[in-house]
Design an enzyme around this catalytic site. Structure first.
Site, PDB file in Angstrom:
ATOM      1  N   ASP A 194      45.238  36.248  40.744  1.00  0.00           N
ATOM      2  CA  ASP A 194      44.643  35.502  41.277  1.00  0.00           C
ATOM      3  C   ASP A 194      42.985  35.409  40.418  1.00  0.00           C
ATOM      4  OD1 ASP A 194      43.219  34.553  43.612  1.00  0.00           O
ATOM      5  OD2 ASP A 194      41.755  35.607  43.893  1.00  0.00           O
ATOM      6  N   SER A 195      42.571  34.540  40.684  1.00  0.00           N
ATOM      7  CA  SER A 195      40.715  33.495  40.409  1.00  0.00           C
ATOM      8  C   SER A 195      39.850  35.258  39.930  1.00  0.00           C
ATOM      9  CB  SER A 195      40.987  32.349  40.673  1.00  0.00           C
ATOM     10  OG  SER A 195      40.093  32.944  42.073  1.00  0.00           O
TER      11      SER A 195
ATOM     12  N   CYS B  84      46.715  33.358  44.210  1.00  0.00           N
ATOM     13  CA  CYS B  84      45.629  31.917  44.156  1.00  0.00           C
ATOM     14  C   CYS B  84      46.085  31.154  44.386  1.00  0.00           C
ATOM     15  CB  CYS B  84      44.956  31.910  42.574  1.00  0.00           C
ATOM     16  SG  CYS B  84      43.666  31.115  43.047  1.00  0.00           S
TER      17      CYS B  84
ATOM     18  N   GLU C  64      32.207  35.852  48.781  1.00  0.00           N
ATOM     19  CA  GLU C  64      31.692  37.101  47.267  1.00  0.00           C
ATOM     20  C   GLU C  64      30.925  37.146  47.025  1.00  0.00           C
ATOM     21  OE1 GLU C  64      33.021  36.787  44.153  1.00  0.00           O
ATOM     22  OE2 GLU C  64      35.134  36.296  45.376  1.00  0.00           O
TER      23      GLU C  64
ATOM     24  N   CYS D 181      43.889  30.008  51.217  1.00  0.00           N
ATOM     25  CA  CYS D 181      42.522  30.312  50.135  1.00  0.00           C
ATOM     26  C   CYS D 181      42.360  31.412  49.982  1.00  0.00           C
ATOM     27  CB  CYS D 181      41.389  29.504  50.394  1.00  0.00           C
ATOM     28  SG  CYS D 181      40.128  30.699  48.726  1.00  0.00           S
TER      29      CYS D 181
ATOM     30  N   HIS E 211      40.512  33.850  49.731  1.00  0.00           N
ATOM     31  CA  HIS E 211      39.468  34.092  50.472  1.00  0.00           C
ATOM     32  C   HIS E 211      38.825  34.554  52.171  1.00  0.00           C
ATOM     33  CE1 HIS E 211      38.316  34.358  46.254  1.00  0.00           C
ATOM     34  NE2 HIS E 211      36.726  35.074  46.633  1.00  0.00           N
TER      35      HIS E 211
HETATM   36  N1  DGL Z   1      41.581  32.269  44.854  1.00  0.00           N
HETATM   37  C1  DGL Z   1      41.865  30.956  45.069  1.00  0.00           C
HETATM   38  C2  DGL Z   1      42.400  30.795  46.048  1.00  0.00           C
HETATM   39  O1  DGL Z   1      43.176  30.956  46.981  1.00  0.00           O
HETATM   40  C3  DGL Z   1      39.604  31.031  45.485  1.00  0.00           C
HETATM   41  C4  DGL Z   1      38.950  31.586  44.267  1.00  0.00           C
HETATM   42  C5  DGL Z   1      38.263  30.313  43.791  1.00  0.00           C
HETATM   43  O2  DGL Z   1      38.613  29.269  43.392  1.00  0.00           O
HETATM   44  O3  DGL Z   1      39.641  30.497  42.813  1.00  0.00           O
HETATM   45  O4  DGL Z   1      42.707  29.099  46.186  1.00  0.00           O
END
Ligand code: DGL
Length: 274
Positions: A13-14, A76, A155, A193, A195
């Protein structure tokens, strides 16, 4: 020699949000070993241009290739939407993304096949969810809504704040109102997403009882399970091991991770990409 089935599953993931997918994988596949990598130092990916997201995803896959995984899950949504089609053919290890499983969850939840997708700017721009939903039902009505304020709110630990509720209202309300009459235009909201599951309570409250809210975590874990079963890659021997790596300062990562995962998280190790 290590059997292919004994190798770990890589989860990328990011940042920290993909732990929502890891949590579900560990619930559905308790015998599997996992290696999680969060590119926390370069998070968020959502506002970034496509070529940068592809380059970062490629670097992450390079990092995993040194760790011998049997499968990699792109947890992600942004990386899956923008980079999966490009990087899949370059990778020696099979990759599963979250978009198709997320779309499947939404299609099975939606009675009227009228679906709102909440996602980052890059995910919406890619159109990946709209395509995946229409692959499953060509007549589906899909409305995409970019929600750039939500990741920074989660976050910064403000998922339960009045600020988060106001932001969610701003994004979700247009999907609920038609011609000035408040009635759901969509009957299902897909949290596209990592989050947004952490804002599920607020999103459900704003959307009201007529709208179902779904995410891709459970269906992604199910997709992983099906692939492992059909390719005889289910791990059957010994206790599984779990490692979690993050780029950037691991303290901050650990704090947000604890909120998502509770105490049951392995020590966070330092990784570097790029
Ligand atoms: N992990 C990203 C997603 O699921 C969200 C956080 C980011 O923008 O890096 O799209």
């Amino acid at each position: 020699m290590t059997e292919a089935a004994d190798l770990p599953i890589g989860v990328f993931d990011s940042g920290v949000g993909g732990l929502t997918v890891l949590r579900e994988m560990r619930r559905q596949l308790p015998g599997e070993s996992t290696i999680y990598l969060g590119d926390e130092a370069r998070m968020p990916y959502g506002p970034r241009p496509a070529d940068e997201i592809v380059a970062f995803t490629r670097e992450a896959l390079g990092w995993f290739s040194a760790r011998d995984c049997k499968l990699i899950v792109l947890a992600c949504n942004t990386a899956t939407s923008v980079a999966l089609d490009v990087v899949r053919d370059e990778s020696r290890v099979p990759i599963i993304g979250v978009v198709r499983p997320g779309a499947a969850a939404a299609i099975s939840a939606s009675a009227r096949r009228s679906i709102g997708v909440l996602a980052t700017t890059a995910t919406v721009r890619s159109g990946a969810y709209a395509r995946a939903l229409r692959d499953l039902d060509p007549l589906a009505d899909v409305i995409q809504q970019a929600c750039p304020a939500l990741v920074p709110l989660v976050e910064s630990g403000k998922a339960d704040s009045a600020e988060a509720e106001a932001a969610v209202r701003g994004y979700v309300q247009p999907l609920l109102t038609e011609g000035g009459v408040v009635q759901p235009v969509v009957d299902t909201l897909l949290l596209g997403c990592t989050h947004y599951p952490l804002l599920r309570g607020v999103i459900e409250r704003v959307a009201g009882p007529g709208v179902r809210v779904v995410d891709s975590a459970a269906t992604t874990a199910l997709a992983v399970r099906e692939v492992l079963l059909s390719h005889r890659l289910v791990r059957t021997t010994g206790a599984p091991g779990h490692r979690v790596f993050a780029t950037g300062p691991t303290d901050r990562f650990r704090g947000v991770a604890r909120a998502i995962f509770g105490e049951d998280l392995p020590a966070v190790e330092q990784a570097s990409l790029g």
